[in-house]
Motif scaffolding. Structure first.
Motif, short mmCIF file in Angstrom:
data_model
loop_
_atom_site.label_atom_id
_atom_site.label_comp_id
_atom_site.label_asym_id
_atom_site.label_seq_id
_atom_site.Cartn_x
_atom_site.Cartn_y
_atom_site.Cartn_z
N ARG A 1 0.84 -1.21 0.00
CA ARG A 1 0.00 0.00 0.00
C ARG A 1 0.87 1.25 0.00
NH1 ARG A 1 -2.98 -1.05 5.32
NH2 ARG A 1 -1.68 -2.89 5.49
N HIS A 2 0.42 2.26 -0.72
CA HIS A 2 1.06 3.58 -0.74
C HIS A 2 2.52 3.54 -1.19
CE1 HIS A 2 -2.42 4.67 1.64
NE2 HIS A 2 -2.07 3.81 2.56
N THR B 1 -1.62 10.99 -5.10
CA THR B 1 -2.22 12.19 -4.52
C THR B 1 -3.41 12.62 -5.36
OG1 THR B 1 -1.00 13.80 -5.83
CG2 THR B 1 0.12 12.89 -3.90
N ALA C 1 -7.87 2.27 -4.73
CA ALA C 1 -7.61 1.67 -3.42
C ALA C 1 -6.45 2.38 -2.77
CB ALA C 1 -7.30 0.18 -3.58
N PHE C 2 -6.62 2.77 -1.51
CA PHE C 2 -5.53 3.37 -0.73
C PHE C 2 -4.90 4.54 -1.49
CE2 PHE C 2 -5.81 -0.01 2.24
CZ PHE C 2 -6.03 -1.18 1.51
N ASN D 1 -5.59 12.21 -1.54
CA ASN D 1 -5.41 12.96 -0.30
C ASN D 1 -6.73 13.42 0.27
OD1 ASN D 1 -2.94 14.44 -2.21
ND2 ASN D 1 -2.48 13.21 -0.42
N ARG E 1 -11.86 1.93 -2.20
CA ARG E 1 -11.68 1.37 -0.86
C ARG E 1 -10.55 2.07 -0.14
NH1 ARG E 1 -9.40 -4.51 -0.16
NH2 ARG E 1 -9.18 -3.58 1.90
N ASP E 2 -10.71 2.17 1.20
CA ASP E 2 -9.63 2.62 2.05
C ASP E 2 -8.92 3.87 1.55
OD1 ASP E 2 -9.66 -0.65 2.41
OD2 ASP E 2 -9.18 0.45 4.25
N SER E 3 -9.70 4.88 1.25
CA SER E 3 -9.11 6.14 0.80
C SER E 3 -9.73 7.27 1.62
CB SER E 3 -9.40 6.34 -0.69
OG SER E 3 -8.80 5.29 -1.43
N PRO E 4 -9.01 8.39 1.76
CA PRO E 4 -9.47 9.45 2.67
C PRO E 4 -10.58 10.31 2.08
CG PRO E 4 -7.39 10.07 1.71
CD PRO E 4 -7.67 8.68 1.21
N ASN F 1 -15.83 1.45 0.31
CA ASN F 1 -15.72 0.85 1.64
C ASN F 1 -14.49 1.36 2.38
OD1 ASN F 1 -14.15 -1.45 -0.06
ND2 ASN F 1 -13.53 -1.64 2.08
N SER F 2 -14.63 1.40 3.70
CA SER F 2 -13.53 1.76 4.59
C SER F 2 -12.96 3.14 4.28
CB SER F 2 -12.42 0.71 4.53
OG SER F 2 -12.97 -0.56 4.69
N CYS F 3 -13.83 4.06 3.96
CA CYS F 3 -13.41 5.45 3.77
C CYS F 3 -13.95 6.25 4.95
CB CYS F 3 -13.90 5.96 2.41
SG CYS F 3 -13.18 5.04 1.02
N ARG F 4 -14.40 7.48 4.70
CA ARG F 4 -14.82 8.30 5.84
C ARG F 4 -16.26 8.76 5.71
NH1 ARG F 4 -9.33 11.91 6.04
NH2 ARG F 4 -7.97 10.23 6.73
#
Lengths: 643, 201
Positions: free
Chosen positions: A478-479, A513, A533-534, A537, A558-561, A583-586
């Motif tokens: 990731r990242h 970004t 995914a991931f 910013n 998924r899983d991103s801010p 999923n799994s964001c904010r």
């Protein structure tokens, strides 16, 4: 009413020409108008109407609530002409012209494509389309493949089968993807559809060999039985001998694919079945088939074009062990082979046996074979005609270089990881990608799993392979940034969307970004499917995508801010899309509810990690929203909350 | 293969992801947890989601990961299973009270996650393999149950350890569980009263 069509029975299932049948046999009365407005057409894929529709709905009832009787000559001519339209997009457009075109199109559509089984009710679909011969149904969102959709979510085929049975007695083909089908539902097929010819189940679950036995026994005209990556949960003592259930006379089988049915089966029955299936051209067996058994099958079916080779390992039986040269003889006799797969437990010593067919191969799937560069290079060197190649990353950059040097006609490449974990070693890198880009200039589709990547290699691919339609790069850690410069991967993906002007599918990964998404929004005008995914910013990333990617149909995140702001920036675009998964964001419940309230034709499903959380400010773990003519579904489990 | 560091059973490391403490050894009783919220966030851990201060910057985070994330990298389970047959696996039989046949699960398939997630995944898999009407419920005090929503019968997941004792699933760190578990049994709640009580939390 339509007149009987000329007798033109087509031997090929795709695309469909009309099949001769007396009009009295359940031919639907086109005057039975459903009250549905046809403009949305959310039941069909790639609907151009969706992009240009923007809320306009034509009124096809005619003036003053009364309508004139149809012009029969025109309808007959129209139907004959519309027979030639096979693409759903063209048919959707034709159905919008006027009322009689709508009716004619509805009667002549032969394939019903439902990209989301919850987008329209089965009743509505069968009411509109009277002459359907083939149905394609897709269920769960794609992220279900990665355990992100809890068990019991839905996508049951039962309401569809209940509607299709009475409506389409002449149905010939069913294709299901990511749906749950039980054995009892499979049993409905031979009962409801006496002319049934083709069954294809992809990534489905809920059935067993018992269901397969019912299909084999009941569908006397079966041509195709393709089981691809389905989930089987049978214990060995429960397995039914389904292969023996096929008709005892010669069968019409053209394709039999069951490599995912990974339980032992009656080999003698298969051998006999192959021997009495003169039309068989595609056969993919499971890993319980040894080389010795494979040779028997190949001898019985010398005209095979597609072969799934089973384990590709020697298992000495009563006939002794086959040598490499004996196996090579078997391959030499199969002059029609163009596609090889299987190699599920391969003994690399036997690979040279396929040399006799390599020059003719257009498709080769080694993605379950853990082979080294050393083992694969001699094989690849023979495969000059290859267009599709699937392989494991064990072959390394060196193996990929060999592919680049030989397979100048390659169109599709998939490199899968042997060890699908984030901290695995990873054997392929930017070096392999660069080599491929230089050697395979005609590349159209790539899926590439790796641990190390550079912007330079991705940029090189964007410049060398301008025909790319599908670009899916998965940097597993990731990242991860560019391994040389330490920069984010923005420039690489930016180059892809900028230079690959035909791109319709994109999966991004690595450190990204908002800039990457600014590029995607600016240049990715043809993108239909985007997987994130991931990455990113801020919510600006989502805004760039929604505002820029005007053809976007499917968005998975998924899983991103990203939070409610990002979600809301898509409000004006959700009706143009098939679905949006996040999923799994904010996201919060409030944000999702805002969307649900403002968009009545959208179904907004949320799943919380802890369903007992009632607060509006609590984060929503999973969001799945999709346009629908059917409204909220009534089969949602307790962990799904439809807002 | 991945480097798995010994970690405490609290698995609170998943929440922040990158702290030194996460990979340090600590002495703690099995089953004790530092906070419920940490457990809640354990299942899909994403450092950038949890620590906003670190997320917004362009600086690349450390490439070490505290725990695996569900469904990443995105490889279908069909493919993973097909490739894993060669790798070491530990299949144990699973029995459900009242069901006529056994199933098998491969406990090594859930390695690398936080303990909590591994247990979640195991129970989800058990749900898959048995009845579609069994729902997995995790109660507030971390007790795990499977409920047959049709008959209302509750099942408690139990396992037989190396000494032949039947224990409740979920008490020990995942890796210890995999090592000691010989077989699984979904026992009816009514019969589970005689099992070893859970460690005090």
């Amino acid at each position: 009413m339509s007149t009987p069509r000329s007798s033109a029975s087509s031997p090929d299932p795709i695309p469909h020409k009309s099949v001769t049948l007396a009009p009295s046999l359940g031919m639907r009365d086109p005057e039975e108008d459903s009250d549905s407005t046809p403009s949305r057409m959310s039941e069909d894929d790639d609907c151009s109407g969706g992009g240009g529709g923007g809320g306009w709905t034509p009124d096809l009832r005619g003036g003053g609530g009364r309508w004139a009787p149809p012009d029969q000559v025109l309808e007959i001519v129209l139907e004959s002409v519309l027979e030639f339209l096979t693409a759903a997009r063209d048919r959707n457009a034709a159905s919008l012209v006027c009322r009689s075109w709508y009716r004619a199109e509805a009667q002549t559509r032969r394939e019903l494509f439902i990209g989301n089984c919850y987008a329209v009710s089965p009743r509505r679909a069968v009411e509109r389309f009277g002459g359907v011969r083939a149905v394609v149904l897709k269920g769960k969102p794609r992220f279900a493949d990665f355990s992100l959709v809890p068990h019991g979510w839905g996508a049951y085929v039962s309401p569809w089968f209940a509607a299709l049975g009475p409506a389409y007695p002449r149905l010939e083909r069913i294709c299901l993807k990511r749906m749950t089908v039980s054995d009892d539902e499979l049993a409905l097929i031979p009962r409801s559809f006496p002319l049934f010819k083709e069954l294809s189940l992809v990534c489905c679950d809920g059935f067993s060999t018992r269901g397969l036995a019912i299909i084999a026994e009941g569908c006397r005209h079966l041509r195709v039985l393709d089981l691809t990556e389905d989930y089987f949960h049978e214990e060995e003592n429960e397995v039914v001998d389904w292969i023996s259930k096929f008709p005892e006379s010669n069968t019409s089988l053209e394709s039999l694919v069951f490599d995912c049915v990974s339980v032992p089966f009656n080999f003698e029955a298969l051998e006999a079945l192959v021997a009495r299936s003169p039309a068989l051209r595609r056969l993919r067996v499971n890993d319980h088939v040894s080389i010795e058994q494979l040779r028997c099958l190949m001898a019985r079916a010398p005209r095979l074009t597609h072969l799934g080779t089973g384990s590709f390992r020697s298992e000495p039986g009563s006939g002794g062990t086959s040598s490499v040269s004996e196996l090579a003889t078997s391959f030499a006799a199969s002059r029609s082979l163009v596609c090889l797969s299987g190699f599920l437990d391969v003994n690399a010593e036997y690979l040279p046996a396929i040399y006799p067919v390599c020059a003719n191969l257009t498709s080769l799937n080694f993605s379950f074979a853990s082979l080294t560069a050393e083992e694969i290079i001699p094989v690849i060197n023979h495969c000059v005609s290859l267009r599709t190649f699937w392989v494991l990353d064990t072959v390394g950059d060196e193996g990929l270089r060999a592919v680049a040097e030989t397979c100048s006609d390659l169109r599709e490449l998939r490199v899968f990881p042997l060890d699908a974990t984030e901290d695995s070693e990873g054997s392929v890198s930017d070096i392999g990608l660069q080599a491929i880009s230089e050697g395979c200039r005609k590349l159209e589709s790539i899926l590439y799993f790796c641990q190390r990547m550079t912007n330079a290699a991705v940029i090189a691919m964007s410049e060398n392979c301008p025909n790319l339609v599908v670009f899916r790069l998965c940097i597993m850690g990731r990242h991860r940034p560019d391994r040389i410069t330490g920069e984010p991967m923005d420039e690489g993906f930016g180059a892809i969307v900028m230079n690959c002007k035909k791109l319709t599918r994109l999966s991004v990964s690595g450190l990204l970004t908002d800039k990457a998404f600014a590029y995607i929004g600016k240049y990715g005008k043809l993108i239909k499917t985007l997987s994130i995914a991931f990455a990113g910013n801020s919510d600006m990333s989502l805004q760039h995508v929604f505002e820029g990617c005007t053809r976007l149909q499917k968005l998975e995140v998924r899983d991103s801010p990203f939070g409610d702001k990002g979600l809301l920036s898509g409000m004006n675009y959700f009706y143009n899309m098939r679905f949006f998964w996040m999923n799994s964001c904010r996201l919060t419940a409030k944000g999702c509810r805002d969307v649900a309230q403002q968009m009545p034709n959208l179904v907004v499903e949320v799943m919380k990690e802890h369903p007992e959380d009632e607060g509006e400010t609590d984060t929503v773990d999973k969001l799945y929203l999709y346009r629908s003519l059917a409204g909220p579904r009534n089969d949602a489990p307790s962990f799904v909350n439809i807002l | 293969m991945s480097v798995e560091t010994e970690r405490s059973s609290t698995e609170s490391s998943a929440a922040s992801g990158l702290d030194f403490e996460d990979t340090a050894l600590t002495l703690r009783l099995p089953g004790s947890s530092s906070s419920d919220t940490d457990r809640k966030r354990a299942s899909t851990s994403d450092p950038s989601c949890r620590s906003p201060s670190a997320a917004a910057s362009d600086s690349p985070p450390s490439p070490k990961y505290a725990a695996r994330v569900v469904g990443w990298p995105p490889v279908r389970s069909y493919r993973k299973n097909a490739l894993a047959t060669a790798a070491a696996s530990k299949f144990v039989k699973v029995a459900v009270d009242g069901a006529p046949y056994l199933r098998k699960v491969d406990l090594t398939a859930y390695a690398g996650y936080t303990s909590s997630t591994s247990y979640d995944q195991l129970l989800a898999a058990l749900q898959d393999k048995f009845f579609s009407h069994l729902t997995f419920r995790k109660l507030g005090n971390q007790e795990m149950k499977l409920v047959d929503t049709v008959s209302g019968t509750e099942y408690v997941p139990t396992y037989e350890d190396k000494d032949g004792d039947w224990m409740l699933v979920g008490d020990v760190p995942w890796r210890m569980f995999v090592e000691t578990c010989q077989r699984l049994r979904l026992m009816k709640s009514s019969e589970a009263v005689n099992l070893a009580p859970r460690a005090a939390r």
